[in-house]
Design a protein around this motif. Structure first.
Motif, PDB file in Angstrom:
ATOM      1  N   THR A  90     -28.685  -0.568 -31.491  1.00 45.27           N
ATOM      2  CA  THR A  90     -30.022  -1.095 -31.786  1.00 45.27           C
ATOM      3  C   THR A  90     -29.973  -2.607 -32.028  1.00 45.27           C
ATOM      4  OG1 THR A  90     -30.635   1.039 -32.725  1.00 45.27           O
ATOM      5  CG2 THR A  90     -32.099  -0.804 -33.211  1.00 45.27           C
ATOM      6  N   ILE A  91     -28.890  -3.088 -32.636  1.00 43.64           N
ATOM      7  CA  ILE A  91     -28.820  -4.546 -32.850  1.00 43.64           C
ATOM      8  C   ILE A  91     -28.708  -5.248 -31.498  1.00 43.64           C
ATOM      9  CG2 ILE A  91     -26.350  -5.222 -33.036  1.00 43.64           C
ATOM     10  CD1 ILE A  91     -28.742  -6.112 -35.747  1.00 43.64           C
ATOM     11  N   ARG A  92     -28.048  -4.604 -30.540  1.00 40.68           N
ATOM     12  CA  ARG A  92     -27.976  -5.191 -29.188  1.00 40.68           C
ATOM     13  C   ARG A  92     -29.389  -5.367 -28.626  1.00 40.68           C
ATOM     14  NH1 ARG A  92     -28.613  -2.547 -24.686  1.00 40.68           N
ATOM     15  NH2 ARG A  92     -27.974  -0.515 -25.470  1.00 40.68           N
ATOM     16  N   ARG A  93     -30.219  -4.349 -28.811  1.00 43.74           N
ATOM     17  CA  ARG A  93     -31.603  -4.421 -28.293  1.00 43.74           C
ATOM     18  C   ARG A  93     -32.420  -5.438 -29.092  1.00 43.74           C
ATOM     19  NH1 ARG A  93     -33.410   1.274 -29.255  1.00 43.74           N
ATOM     20  NH2 ARG A  93     -35.301   0.649 -28.153  1.00 43.74           N
ATOM     21  N   LEU A  94     -32.161  -5.521 -30.385  1.00 40.94           N
ATOM     22  CA  LEU A  94     -32.889  -6.485 -31.227  1.00 40.94           C
ATOM     23  C   LEU A  94     -32.535  -7.924 -30.821  1.00 40.94           C
ATOM     24  CD1 LEU A  94     -33.525  -6.315 -35.018  1.00 40.94           C
ATOM     25  CD2 LEU A  94     -32.374  -8.327 -34.126  1.00 40.94           C
ATOM     26  N   PHE A  95     -31.240  -8.174 -30.628  1.00 37.72           N
ATOM     27  CA  PHE A  95     -30.844  -9.533 -30.246  1.00 37.72           C
ATOM     28  C   PHE A  95     -31.319  -9.877 -28.827  1.00 37.72           C
ATOM     29  CE2 PHE A  95     -27.300  -9.408 -33.597  1.00 37.72           C
ATOM     30  CZ  PHE A  95     -27.980 -10.283 -34.440  1.00 37.72           C
ATOM     31  N   ALA A  96     -31.467  -8.862 -27.976  1.00 38.01           N
ATOM     32  CA  ALA A  96     -31.940  -9.129 -26.615  1.00 38.01           C
ATOM     33  C   ALA A  96     -33.348  -9.725 -26.635  1.00 38.01           C
ATOM     34  CB  ALA A  96     -31.921  -7.839 -25.783  1.00 38.01           C
ATOM     35  N   VAL A  97     -34.150  -9.341 -27.632  1.00 39.01           N
ATOM     36  CA  VAL A  97     -35.506  -9.896 -27.755  1.00 39.01           C
ATOM     37  C   VAL A  97     -35.438 -11.416 -27.962  1.00 39.01           C
ATOM     38  CG1 VAL A  97     -37.652  -9.824 -29.136  1.00 39.01           C
ATOM     39  CG2 VAL A  97     -36.374  -7.707 -28.696  1.00 39.01           C
ATOM     40  N   MET A  98     -34.313 -11.870 -28.549  1.00 38.07           N
ATOM     41  CA  MET A  98     -34.133 -13.312 -28.801  1.00 38.07           C
ATOM     42  C   MET A  98     -33.229 -13.953 -27.753  1.00 38.07           C
ATOM     43  SD  MET A  98     -33.115 -13.202 -32.794  1.00 38.07           S
ATOM     44  CE  MET A  98     -33.441 -11.729 -33.728  1.00 38.07           C
ATOM     45  N   GLY A  99     -32.988 -13.261 -26.657  1.00 40.33           N
ATOM     46  CA  GLY A  99     -32.168 -13.849 -25.594  1.00 40.33           C
ATOM     47  C   GLY A  99     -30.693 -13.932 -25.924  1.00 40.33           C
ATOM     48  N   MET A 100     -30.195 -13.000 -26.741  1.00 33.89           N
ATOM     49  CA  MET A 100     -28.773 -13.006 -27.094  1.00 33.89           C
ATOM     50  C   MET A 100     -28.082 -11.753 -26.562  1.00 33.89           C
ATOM     51  SD  MET A 100     -29.578 -14.222 -30.950  1.00 33.89           S
ATOM     52  CE  MET A 100     -27.966 -14.133 -31.715  1.00 33.89           C
ATOM     53  N   GLN A 101     -26.874 -11.962 -26.015  1.00 37.16           N
ATOM     54  CA  GLN A 101     -26.113 -10.849 -25.448  1.00 37.16           C
ATOM     55  C   GLN A 101     -24.720 -10.788 -26.057  1.00 37.16           C
ATOM     56  OE1 GLN A 101     -26.114 -10.890 -21.083  1.00 37.16           O
ATOM     57  NE2 GLN A 101     -27.841 -12.289 -21.253  1.00 37.16           N
ATOM     58  N   SER A 102     -24.094  -9.641 -25.856  1.00 35.04           N
ATOM     59  CA  SER A 102     -22.772  -9.437 -26.421  1.00 35.04           C
ATOM     60  C   SER A 102     -21.703 -10.118 -25.559  1.00 35.04           C
ATOM     61  CB  SER A 102     -22.538  -7.928 -26.498  1.00 35.04           C
ATOM     62  OG  SER A 102     -21.174  -7.659 -26.603  1.00 35.04           O
ATOM     63  N   VAL A 103     -20.981 -11.050 -26.165  1.00 33.90           N
ATOM     64  CA  VAL A 103     -19.913 -11.763 -25.458  1.00 33.90           C
ATOM     65  C   VAL A 103     -18.606 -11.628 -26.250  1.00 33.90           C
ATOM     66  CG1 VAL A 103     -19.146 -13.995 -24.536  1.00 33.90           C
ATOM     67  CG2 VAL A 103     -21.595 -13.475 -24.638  1.00 33.90           C
ATOM     68  N   GLY A 104     -17.565 -11.172 -25.604  1.00 34.24           N
ATOM     69  CA  GLY A 104     -16.236 -11.124 -26.219  1.00 34.24           C
ATOM     70  C   GLY A 104     -16.016  -9.905 -27.094  1.00 34.24           C
ATOM     71  N   TYR A 105     -14.789  -9.410 -27.063  1.00 33.75           N
ATOM     72  CA  TYR A 105     -14.395  -8.282 -27.921  1.00 33.75           C
ATOM     73  C   TYR A 105     -13.273  -8.759 -28.838  1.00 33.75           C
ATOM     74  CZ  TYR A 105     -12.157  -3.936 -29.393  1.00 33.75           C
ATOM     75  OH  TYR A 105     -11.608  -2.928 -30.149  1.00 33.75           O
ATOM     76  N   TYR A 106     -13.429  -8.520 -30.123  1.00 29.65           N
ATOM     77  CA  TYR A 106     -12.420  -8.959 -31.096  1.00 29.65           C
ATOM     78  C   TYR A 106     -11.935  -7.757 -31.894  1.00 29.65           C
ATOM     79  CZ  TYR A 106     -14.775 -13.357 -30.050  1.00 29.65           C
ATOM     80  OH  TYR A 106     -15.336 -14.438 -29.406  1.00 29.65           O
ATOM     81  N   ASP A 107     -10.648  -7.515 -31.824  1.00 31.89           N
ATOM     82  CA  ASP A 107     -10.068  -6.411 -32.583  1.00 31.89           C
ATOM     83  C   ASP A 107      -9.460  -6.980 -33.853  1.00 31.89           C
ATOM     84  OD1 ASP A 107      -8.815  -4.123 -33.470  1.00 31.89           O
ATOM     85  OD2 ASP A 107      -7.039  -4.482 -32.234  1.00 31.89           O
ATOM     86  N   LEU A 108      -9.997  -6.600 -34.997  1.00 31.44           N
ATOM     87  CA  LEU A 108      -9.479  -7.157 -36.248  1.00 31.44           C
ATOM     88  C   LEU A 108      -8.597  -6.173 -36.998  1.00 31.44           C
ATOM     89  CD1 LEU A 108     -12.641  -9.171 -37.193  1.00 31.44           C
ATOM     90  CD2 LEU A 108     -10.511 -10.048 -36.298  1.00 31.44           C
ATOM     91  N   SER A 109      -8.448  -4.976 -36.452  1.00 30.42           N
ATOM     92  CA  SER A 109      -7.600  -3.992 -37.137  1.00 30.42           C
ATOM     93  C   SER A 109      -6.147  -4.475 -37.159  1.00 30.42           C
ATOM     94  CB  SER A 109      -7.693  -2.626 -36.456  1.00 30.42           C
ATOM     95  OG  SER A 109      -7.068  -2.655 -35.199  1.00 30.42           O
TER      96      SER A 109
END
Ligand code: OOG
Ligand code: NI
Length: 474
Positions: free
Chosen positions: A86-105
Motif C-alpha cells: 500500500t505504501i508503494r501505491r501511496l508513494f506512486a500518487v506523488m511520483g515516487m517509485q521503489s529503487v534499490g534493494y538493501y539487505d540489512l540483516s
C-alpha cells in the motif's frame, strides 16, 4: 506551478512538493532539533556557495542548486507485506517509485529495505524527496511464540486512513487527482507518518518485543510507522558536524560513507539521537509511563554516482578500513578510523577526469558553444574523448540519489544503541521483498547508466545537427 494540466489533474511533482512541505512542518513541530538543524544546514550551505563559485556553477548546470533547499530524505519501518504494497501505491500518487534493494540483516538489523523516490530528471530537479522504507523480517525472530504474537498484533492495525485509500484508488482509476483532492490526500497520507504516544501493546509485551530487538518493539508496538527522521542535504557535512555542538546537538562519532575528498562520491551521512519520548502502554492506568527512542536527526552530503566498477572499489576499500579499525561505542578510535579511511581511499582517483576515464563514475555530457561553432565550420571527430579534449564536449558528475547499506546499518545501529550487534543466519531475500511490495525494484545503476548514455547521444546528435546546418547553408 499549481495550474492543473488539460486533464484537470495536478502533477505528481506538485503533490510530492506539498507532501514534503507538510511532512517537514509536522516533523519540526514533533522534533524541535530538526528545526535547529535546518537552520544550521542553511547557514553552512550559504557559506559554501558564497566561497566556492566552481561548486555553485556545477550545481546550477546540473539543476541541483534549486532543489537543495527542499531536498530531504526520511525513513519509515513497516510491519507487513500489505503495509508495504500500500505504501508503494501511496508513494506512486506523488511520483515516487521503489529503487534499490538493501539487505540489512547482514548487519544485524532484522529488516530489508528500498528507497521510494522520483526517477526522471525533471521530477528529481523539482523535488527529489526520498523515503528509506524498511520491512520487518518477522521470520528472523527466533522465539516462535513471540513471532506469532507480533504477526497477530500487526495484522490488526490499520496504518492508512480510509480516505487515503480511497484517494489512492481514485488516482489509480482515473490517472490523477484534482487540486482539492491532492490537498486532501496530503493531509490524509500525513496521518500514517505521525507520531503516536500511546502504544497499542501492554508494557509487558513491549518489553518482550524490545528484548528480542529494539527495532521489533518500534515497528510492532505502535499504531503506525512514525517517520523516524527527516534529513536535509548539506554541501559541507564536516562543517555541519563540527558546528552541531554550538547548537546543542551531539552527533554520532563518525561520518558514515567515504572520506572527505575534492571530488565527492556517493553519500556521506551522520546522525544524532533526537528524542526519548514518553509513551503510555495499553491498559496502563498507572501514572508511570515508559519511554521509547525511535526518532533522530541526520544530515547528508551527496556526491557522484559510481559505476559497478567504482562501487566495487568503494566497497572493497571501506571493508578494508572497517576490518582494520572498529569504532567503539563511545566513539573510541573514531580518529584512527577517519585517518585510515582517508589513507586507504587514495586508491580511488580524486579528479573528475580520472573518474570518467577509468569508468568509475557516471557523468552527464553536454555540448559547449565552441562545439556548436566548430560543428558548423568543420567536420568533427565522433569520439567523445577527442571531443572533450578539443573543449567541444564537457561532462558533469551525476549525483547519487540513493542509499548505502553499510551506512544505513550504521545509522540504524547508532540510533538503536550500539549494544545490539547480532548476526542473522538468513540472508538477503530480494524475491520475498518484491513479492511483498507487489512490484519489481528498479536497479539504480541502470538509471544512472541510462542517463549518462542519453546525455551523450543527445550531445552527439546536437553536434550532428549543427553540422547539417552548415551543409544546408553551403
Ligand atoms: C533507516 C536508516 C537508514 C539512511 O539514511 O541510510 C537511513 C531507519 O533507521 O529506519 O535512513
Ligand atoms: Ni537517513
Amino acid at each position: 506551478m499549481g495550474f492543473p494540466n488539460m486533464t484537470g489533474f495536478v502533477s505528481t511533482d506538485r503533490i510530492r512538493s506539498l507532501f514534503t512541505e507538510a511532512m517537514s512542518q509536522m516533523y519540526r513541530a514533533e522534533v524541535p532539533q530538526y528545526g535547529t538543524l535546518l537552520e544550521l544546514v542553511a547557514d553552512v550551505n550559504a557559506e559554501v556557495l558564497a566561497t566556492n563559485p566552481e561548486l555553485r556553477n556545477r550545481l546550477t548546470r546540473a539543476g541541483e542548486l534549486e532543489r537543495i533547499d527542499v531536498e530531504r530524505h526520511g525513513a519509515i519501518r513497516l510491519g507487513t507485506a500489505e503495509e508495504l504494497s500500500t505504501i508503494r501505491r501511496l508513494f506512486a500518487v506523488m511520483g515516487m517509485q521503489s529503487v534499490g534493494y538493501y539487505d540489512l540483516s547482514v548487519a544485524g538489523v532484522p529488516v530489508h529495505s528500498t528507497c521510494f523516490r522520483p526517477i526522471d530528471q525533471a521530477a528529481l530537479g523539482i523535488n527529489p524527496f526520498r523515503v528509506f522504507t524498511s520491512l520487518l523480517r518477522l521470520e528472523l525472530i527466533e522465539d516462535e511464540a513471540l513471532r506469532a504474537e507480533a504477526a497477530d498484533i500487526l495484522s490488526r492495525r490499520r496504518i492508512y486512513t480510509e480516505r487515503a485509500i480511497a484517494l489512492i484508488e481514485r488516482h489509480e482509476q482515473v490517472g490523477g487527482l484534482s487540486e482539492a483532492e491532492a490537498a486532501e490526500f496530503v493531509a490524509e497520507a500525513l496521518e500514517t507518518f505521525r507520531w503516536h504516544g500511546e502504544a497499542t501493546v501492554s508494557a509487558e509485551t513491549y518489553k518482550r518485543l524490545h528484548d528480542a530487538h529494539r527495532l521489533i518493539a518500534d515497528v510492532v508496538s505502535f499504531k503506525g510507522p512514525h517517520i523516524n527522521h527527516l534529513t536535509p542535504r548539506t554541501l559541507d557535512i564536516d562543517a555541519v558536524q563540527a558546528r552541531m555542538p554550538e547548537r546543542g546537538i551531539t552527533p554520532k562519532a563518525v561520518i558514515e560513507g567515504p572520506p572527505r575528498r575534492d571530488c565527492d562520491i556517493l553519500l556521506r551521512q551522520t546522525s544524532f539521537k533526537a528524542l526519548e519520548e514518553a509513551i503510555a502502554f495499553a491498559g496502563d492506568t498507572s501514572a508511570v509511563k515508559g519511554t521509547h527512542t525511535a526518532r533522530f536527526g541526520e544530515i547528508e552530503q551527496r556526491g557522484v554516482a559510481l559505476t559497478a566498477k567504482g562501487r566495487a572499489l568503494y566497497d572493497r576499500l571501506l571493508a578494508s578500513v572497517r576490518g582494520e579499525v572498529q569504532v567503539g561505542a563511545g566513539g573510541a578510535k573514531a580518529g584512527d578510523y577517519g585517518s585510515e579511511l582517508s589513507e586507504r581511499f587514495r586508491e580511488l582517483p580524486d579528479s573528475w577526469a580520472e573518474l570518467r576515464q577509468q569508468a568509475l563514475a557516471f557523468f552527464h555530457y553536454s555540448v559547449t558553444p565552441e562545439g556548436i561553432a566548430a560543428a558548423v565550420s568543420e567536420t568533427l571527430p565522433d569520439d567523445a574523448d577527442q571531443l572533450i579534449e578539443c573543449g567541444y564536449l564537457v561532462f558533469d558528475p551525476i549525483v547519487y540519489e540513493d542509499f548505502l547499506p553499510v551506512s544505513a546499518a550504521g545509522i540504524f545501529q547508532s540510533n538503536l544503541g550500539t549494544d545490539q550487534q547480532q548476526n542473522y543466519a538468513t540472508r538477503s531475500n530480494r524475491a520475498a521483498f518484491e513479492a511483498a511490495l507487489g512490484a519489481v525494484v528498479t536497479d539504480e545503476l541502470d538509471l544512472y547508466a541510462e542517463r549518462q548514455a542519453r546525455s551523450l547521444e543527445t550531445a552527439i546528435e546536437l553536434l550532428r545537427l549543427a553540422g547539417l546546418q552548415l551543409k544546408t547553408v553551403a
